[in-house]
Design an enzyme around this catalytic site. Structure first.
Site, mmCIF file in Angstrom:
data_model
loop_
_atom_site.group_PDB
_atom_site.id
_atom_site.type_symbol
_atom_site.label_atom_id
_atom_site.label_comp_id
_atom_site.label_asym_id
_atom_site.label_seq_id
_atom_site.Cartn_x
_atom_site.Cartn_y
_atom_site.Cartn_z
ATOM 1 N N ILE A 32 10.503 -44.763 -1.124
ATOM 2 C CA ILE A 32 10.106 -44.570 -2.516
ATOM 3 C C ILE A 32 9.861 -43.085 -2.845
ATOM 4 O O ILE A 32 9.951 -42.688 -4.000
ATOM 5 C CB ILE A 32 8.863 -45.447 -2.829
ATOM 6 C CG1 ILE A 32 8.771 -45.744 -4.301
ATOM 7 C CG2 ILE A 32 7.576 -44.837 -2.294
ATOM 8 C CD1 ILE A 32 7.807 -46.888 -4.645
ATOM 9 N N ASN A 88 7.335 -42.339 13.296
ATOM 10 C CA ASN A 88 5.964 -41.850 13.388
ATOM 11 C C ASN A 88 5.108 -42.934 14.033
ATOM 12 O O ASN A 88 5.317 -44.126 13.790
ATOM 13 C CB ASN A 88 5.421 -41.522 11.992
ATOM 14 C CG ASN A 88 6.182 -40.381 11.335
ATOM 15 O OD1 ASN A 88 6.602 -39.442 12.005
ATOM 16 N ND2 ASN A 88 6.379 -40.466 10.032
ATOM 17 N N VAL A 97 2.137 -46.205 7.066
ATOM 18 C CA VAL A 97 2.283 -47.662 6.901
ATOM 19 C C VAL A 97 2.365 -48.299 8.297
ATOM 20 O O VAL A 97 3.302 -48.024 9.056
ATOM 21 C CB VAL A 97 3.534 -48.013 6.067
ATOM 22 C CG1 VAL A 97 3.666 -49.523 5.932
ATOM 23 C CG2 VAL A 97 3.466 -47.350 4.698
ATOM 24 N N HIS A 101 8.667 -48.683 11.762
ATOM 25 C CA HIS A 101 9.844 -48.362 10.968
ATOM 26 C C HIS A 101 10.473 -47.071 11.448
ATOM 27 O O HIS A 101 9.802 -46.201 11.992
ATOM 28 C CB HIS A 101 9.515 -48.275 9.469
ATOM 29 C CG HIS A 101 8.391 -47.336 9.143
ATOM 30 N ND1 HIS A 101 7.069 -47.687 9.301
ATOM 31 C CD2 HIS A 101 8.394 -46.065 8.686
ATOM 32 C CE1 HIS A 101 6.296 -46.670 8.935
ATOM 33 N NE2 HIS A 101 7.085 -45.656 8.574
ATOM 34 N N HIS A 103 12.786 -43.861 10.156
ATOM 35 C CA HIS A 103 13.266 -43.123 8.984
ATOM 36 C C HIS A 103 14.673 -42.599 9.282
ATOM 37 O O HIS A 103 14.880 -41.947 10.314
ATOM 38 C CB HIS A 103 12.390 -41.894 8.700
ATOM 39 C CG HIS A 103 10.975 -42.177 8.300
ATOM 40 N ND1 HIS A 103 10.519 -41.985 7.011
ATOM 41 C CD2 HIS A 103 9.900 -42.599 9.017
ATOM 42 C CE1 HIS A 103 9.220 -42.281 6.956
ATOM 43 N NE2 HIS A 103 8.819 -42.650 8.159
#
Ligand code: AMP
Ligand code: ZN
Length: 115
Positions: A32, A88, A97, A101, A103
């Site tokens: 986002i 991360n 978050v 995940h 990136h």
């Protein structure tokens, strides 16, 4: 599924996401707040908090996430020029978050700093 996890809620469709890929195990959507022309997050459907919470049998999953990122880099037209994959982990690693995940960042010359 953890109901208070933002990314779990995007995976289930409860919160909208700009989804660019999904299969039985993996979902990918655009960040986002992109830091580059291509900035996509690739994550498991299953809630795994971070690399620290991966089980011994999750090794193949992260491999599939990397292969998914490579395919998306090709689709985005950044594969030849190069791109960066970042995971991360934890507060000092910059993870905001807490749902594992990857990136995928590309489409401009990234600086050489690793933090
Ligand atoms: P990290 O700091 O590694 O935990 O990365 C979290 C990423 O999620 C950041 O790059 C945010 O910009 C991104 N993000 C936060 N909320 C959303 C959302 N609703 N949809 C897509 N990306 C998001
Ligand atoms: Zn989650």
């Amino acid at each position: 599924m953890t109901t208070d996890c933002l990314f779990c809620r995007i995976v289930t469709g409860e919160i909208p996401g700009d989804i660019v890929y999904q299969d039985a195990e993996i979902v990918a959507f655009r960040d986002i707040h992109p830091v580059a022309p291509t900035h996509i997050l690739i994550l498991p459907r299953e809630h795994i908090g971070s690399v620290q919470e991966m089980g011994e049998c999750d090794g193949a999953l992260i491999g599939r996430m990397v292969l998914c990122a490579r395919q998306l880099a090709e689709q985005e037209g950044v594969a030849e020029r190069g791109y960066r994959l970042v995971v991360n982990c934890g507060p000092e690693g910059g993870q905001v978050v807490p749902h594992l995940h990857l990136h995928l960042i590309g489409g401009r010359k990234l600086d050489d700093s690793m933090g």
